[in-house]
Design a protein around this motif. Sequence first.
Motif, PDB file in Angstrom:
ATOM      1  N   ALA A  11     -67.971 -14.898  33.177  1.00  0.00           N
ATOM      2  CA  ALA A  11     -68.000 -16.243  33.770  1.00  0.00           C
ATOM      3  C   ALA A  11     -67.602 -16.213  35.239  1.00  0.00           C
ATOM      4  N   ILE A  12     -66.594 -15.421  35.583  1.00  0.00           N
ATOM      5  CA  ILE A  12     -66.185 -15.371  36.989  1.00  0.00           C
ATOM      6  C   ILE A  12     -67.266 -14.678  37.824  1.00  0.00           C
ATOM      7  N   ALA A  13     -68.025 -13.759  37.200  1.00  0.00           N
ATOM      8  CA  ALA A  13     -69.152 -13.145  37.897  1.00  0.00           C
ATOM      9  C   ALA A  13     -70.240 -14.179  38.180  1.00  0.00           C
ATOM     10  N   VAL A  14     -70.475 -15.082  37.230  1.00  0.00           N
ATOM     11  CA  VAL A  14     -71.427 -16.171  37.439  1.00  0.00           C
ATOM     12  C   VAL A  14     -70.992 -17.036  38.616  1.00  0.00           C
ATOM     13  N   VAL A  15     -69.693 -17.324  38.687  1.00  0.00           N
ATOM     14  CA  VAL A  15     -69.164 -18.128  39.784  1.00  0.00           C
ATOM     15  C   VAL A  15     -69.352 -17.406  41.125  1.00  0.00           C
ATOM     16  N   ALA A  16     -69.047 -16.114  41.149  1.00  0.00           N
ATOM     17  CA  ALA A  16     -69.234 -15.347  42.379  1.00  0.00           C
ATOM     18  C   ALA A  16     -70.706 -15.343  42.790  1.00  0.00           C
ATOM     19  N   ASN A  17     -71.579 -15.208  41.807  1.00  0.00           N
ATOM     20  CA  ASN A  17     -73.012 -15.228  42.070  1.00  0.00           C
ATOM     21  C   ASN A  17     -73.446 -16.564  42.664  1.00  0.00           C
ATOM     22  N   ALA A  18     -72.908 -17.655  42.124  1.00  0.00           N
ATOM     23  CA  ALA A  18     -73.246 -18.988  42.631  1.00  0.00           C
ATOM     24  C   ALA A  18     -72.741 -19.169  44.061  1.00  0.00           C
ATOM     25  N   MET A  19     -71.536 -18.672  44.343  1.00  0.00           N
ATOM     26  CA  MET A  19     -70.990 -18.829  45.690  1.00  0.00           C
ATOM     27  C   MET A  19     -71.733 -17.969  46.709  1.00  0.00           C
ATOM     28  N   MET A  20     -72.305 -16.853  46.260  1.00  0.00           N
ATOM     29  CA  MET A  20     -73.132 -16.052  47.150  1.00  0.00           C
ATOM     30  C   MET A  20     -74.446 -16.757  47.493  1.00  0.00           C
ATOM     31  N   ASN A  21     -74.715 -17.845  46.788  1.00  0.00           N
ATOM     32  CA  ASN A  21     -75.918 -18.623  47.053  1.00  0.00           C
ATOM     33  C   ASN A  21     -75.619 -19.860  47.896  1.00  0.00           C
ATOM     34  N   LEU A  22     -74.365 -20.027  48.304  1.00  0.00           N
ATOM     35  CA  LEU A  22     -73.986 -21.192  49.101  1.00  0.00           C
ATOM     36  C   LEU A  22     -74.518 -21.066  50.526  1.00  0.00           C
ATOM     37  N   ASP A  23     -74.808 -22.203  51.107  1.00  0.00           N
ATOM     38  CA  ASP A  23     -75.335 -22.243  52.465  1.00  0.00           C
ATOM     39  C   ASP A  23     -74.398 -21.570  53.451  1.00  0.00           C
ATOM     40  N   GLU A  24     -73.094 -21.768  53.306  1.00  0.00           N
ATOM     41  CA  GLU A  24     -72.156 -21.208  54.278  1.00  0.00           C
ATOM     42  C   GLU A  24     -72.059 -19.688  54.200  1.00  0.00           C
ATOM     43  N   PHE A  25     -72.504 -19.098  53.090  1.00  0.00           N
ATOM     44  CA  PHE A  25     -72.523 -17.635  52.979  1.00  0.00           C
ATOM     45  C   PHE A  25     -73.811 -17.064  53.558  1.00  0.00           C
ATOM     46  N   LEU A  26     -74.898 -17.784  53.425  1.00  0.00           N
ATOM     47  CA  LEU A  26     -76.199 -17.290  53.865  1.00  0.00           C
ATOM     48  C   LEU A  26     -76.521 -17.672  55.304  1.00  0.00           C
ATOM     49  N   THR A  27     -75.654 -18.467  55.909  1.00  0.00           N
ATOM     50  CA  THR A  27     -75.906 -18.979  57.256  1.00  0.00           C
ATOM     51  C   THR A  27     -74.839 -18.480  58.220  1.00  0.00           C
ATOM     52  N   LYS A  28     -75.263 -18.154  59.431  1.00  0.00           N
ATOM     53  CA  LYS A  28     -74.311 -17.746  60.463  1.00  0.00           C
ATOM     54  C   LYS A  28     -73.442 -18.946  60.818  1.00  0.00           C
ATOM     55  N   PRO A  29     -72.119 -18.793  60.803  1.00  0.00           N
ATOM     56  CA  PRO A  29     -71.237 -19.958  61.045  1.00  0.00           C
ATOM     57  C   PRO A  29     -71.295 -20.437  62.492  1.00  0.00           C
ATOM     58  N   GLU A  50     -75.285  -7.535  40.703  1.00  0.00           N
ATOM     59  CA  GLU A  50     -74.278  -6.477  40.639  1.00  0.00           C
ATOM     60  C   GLU A  50     -73.163  -6.719  41.650  1.00  0.00           C
ATOM     61  N   ALA A  51     -73.533  -7.145  42.860  1.00  0.00           N
ATOM     62  CA  ALA A  51     -72.513  -7.435  43.871  1.00  0.00           C
ATOM     63  C   ALA A  51     -71.572  -8.532  43.386  1.00  0.00           C
ATOM     64  N   ALA A  52     -72.115  -9.562  42.740  1.00  0.00           N
ATOM     65  CA  ALA A  52     -71.290 -10.647  42.211  1.00  0.00           C
ATOM     66  C   ALA A  52     -70.384 -10.145  41.098  1.00  0.00           C
ATOM     67  N   GLN A  53     -70.902  -9.279  40.249  1.00  0.00           N
ATOM     68  CA  GLN A  53     -70.090  -8.739  39.166  1.00  0.00           C
ATOM     69  C   GLN A  53     -68.916  -7.930  39.707  1.00  0.00           C
TER      70      GLN A  53
END
Length: 891
Positions: free
Chosen positions: A873-891, A801-804
């Motif tokens: 499709a853009i929601a799928v992309v947002a969902n994928a980017m929310m799974n990126l290491d740089e989003f889940l990791t403290k910079p 939902e957040a990605a959507q």
Amino acid sequence: MVLYFFWNREEKVDFSTEIKPILNKHCISCHGGVKKSGGFSVLFEDEAFAPTESGHPAIIPGDPGSSELIRRLTHSDPELRMPYKRTPLTEEEIELLKKWIKQGAQWGKHWAYEPLTKPELPSEIQTAGFSKDNSAAKKPIDYFVQTKLEEVGMHASPSENPLKLLRRVSMDLTGLPPSKELVSDFSAGKISYEELVDSLLADEAYGEKWASWWLDLARYADTKGYERDVSRTMWPYRDYVIRSFNDDKPFDQFTIEQLAGDLLPDPSQDQLTATAFHRNTMNNDEGGTEDEEFRVAAVLDRVNTTFEVWQSTTMACVQCHSHPYDPIRHEEYYQSLAFFNNSRDEDTHDEEPKLRFYPEEDQAKMNTILDWVAANGGDKSAKLRYDFLRFYEPKYAAHLATDFQNAELIDTKWLGLRSGGSAVYKNIDTQGSDQMLMSYRTGLDGTKVTIRRSNAEGEILASFVMNKTQGDIVREIAFKVLNESIDLYIEANNPKAQPQQNTSTIVWFAFVPTLGGKDKPGFAQVKEQWDDLLEFSGTRLPILIENPPFMARETHVFERGNWMILGEKVESTTPLELGTWNDKWPKNRLGMAYWLTSQDNPLTARTLVNRVWDQLFGRGIVSTIEDMGTQSDPPSHPELLDYLAWKTMNNYKWSVKSLIREIVLSDTYRQSSDITQEAFQKDPKNQWYARGPRFRLSAEQIRDQALAVSGLLSRKMYGKSVKPVQPEGIWMTVYNGESWTESEGEDKYRRSVYTFLKRTSPYPSFISFDAGSREVCLSRRIVTNTPLQALVTLNDPVYVEAAQVLGKKEWESSGEIPDKAIAEIYKTLTLQPISPSKQQAMSDLFVQARKEFEASPEATMEFYPDADAELAAIAVVANAMMNLDEFLTKP
């Protein structure tokens, strides 16, 4: 001659850092707190130098040649050489032991038990940080880190990218990404980094973030645990913790309130609420269990948790025997337990005592009652009445009954008397009251209950009739005035009852005098208000209350840790090795709290600093967060640890915000987290801090961040725990009939600290990201990296939902231009521009997803109802980017 002697003087061997590690590694498993082979132990000083079974000491100070310890370590016979049938000590270790004995075999304290002293710093240390010309660092933290880096042949990293640093410090201080306003002001130079930090520390989100850390230590949960794991009301304690962090309540006061708020003079509602820290222990209300067994289990947990949280000491080891490694004796465990053994709670089904949270109109009734009692009975009577209205104590639980005749403990919890049945309550002090309050329920009319002195032939003290009730009631019963402790014999008779039918279910009884002033105008109104408050059914929080003297418990040593085998009686005091006890302190939980926060107890400040440092850097200065004993890892920067501990106690007056502020303003914290291959080879765990902290965000931060960047996050604070969306079929409750009813409106988007936590079935995404079930104190979450985590962020309804929502927002603001929307989504997530390679990968994903959605409208509807193929499709992309290491990791 003098100069020659000076340069040839033998260097002093340090027991704590050089000798104790050798003894712990090679000797103590056979010669320590558990085993004392040959009558020799190296755990305590007096035992180490005492005669062994041979009649002679194994260590002769000043004479290594005559010391049996050295002879056994170097013996040629494998049957006599020590360690027996294990790898022998190295020559270096043996020589060090010889040197120590030759110098007098002086014993010493473990480094963590040494007093804190005011640190001596070079005069040039002021405000500057790592300088560009690599000269000495000027801030104290940076000075200590830089000095160590030079020793190990490393150097500091350059400063972090400003926006990465902004996101890092925002996630660390508030658990949320920075607001757009902060990003704009910091980027434009309108606020300095110091002003940014102060703004984040002042944000109420700070308290919510740091509360999650403390609630792990407090083993906070919304259920009781054990078999049925039914719900309980604990959220007022969670709110107390959040408010305390936001108010920057001094840590010593925070400590005292949680351990002994009820023992402070005229404790406030907040101070009583704080004592729920130790009511977070699990409660077993399964039928057939022994309440005393689980009361004891809770008390043991309180001892172990207190020493782990405030002393970084593994006290649980000492329940069954003296500590295997640390100088804490078996008896000292139970002397510490005596502080906690006198609390009123008894593992009852209703978890009393509970603090009542009266609404405003009920508070007005209470004030009227108290004024009346004070006018007609004095201030002491008013205080006793006030306490009873607040937490219904002291009272006697029904499960204390004995000598059953045609009676039982219903489900081992409540007293059930069949017609003609009886039971006895022993050693009851009625406090001279002229009435008894009794809580009971019954489905029968006409049950006559008689209470006598001692037995069936004893004097009648009270007699009344029970009629059918609607649930539990609290009833006033006239009682003969007594000024002595007696046994109460209680019997019931009802000819309407079936042979095996209980006439009622009795929950508890108490002795509270009748209201005075019956002949005065206004009495009827006051009496009506009293009756109303007795039936209060609002918010009630389990708290700690001390037993009055006439209910006091004795404490005995448990032989081999078995609560059923009592040894010698002990009085409350603290372990001798861990700090000085002041005889002016009361010998109760309040005195223990004073001991923990005194200047003479260095472990508390060292522990606090180490835990805060761990939260910010991903590892402690002492990496074994839960243990600073003799088996702990040594501090990587001992002078830094002591500097911060001393300053926290003295300069900062226990201000946690001030401690955090100093750390995050240091250049050590503000370094880039990028790492070279060479630096990784030298220091893979970053124990020397040659780079900034970079590690995966916590479970709560990951969820809150996803909600925040999408705009879904609710900033509503406090109140009952909420049940946000979770996958179906997760919460399979047993025996208790409860279900996960999803919260509505903004409640399902509230911060994770407010999420309902069921111990036997925690919120699934939290468990996937290494949060605990909060059954016991958790000092450190172990960070893992598993495929299940990716499945959560890609499929959990919260993240979908957040990605959507995020995808739709950026899709519309970009004018529905895919590449522009992709770039903006990435920037929103990380505050950084997207790289060309990631841009291309995300563009390819968008094209592929759009093609699949165009080919299957049903799939589009299932994934994102009412969306077209491009928006899905853009929601799928947002969902994928929310799974990126740089989003889940403290910079």
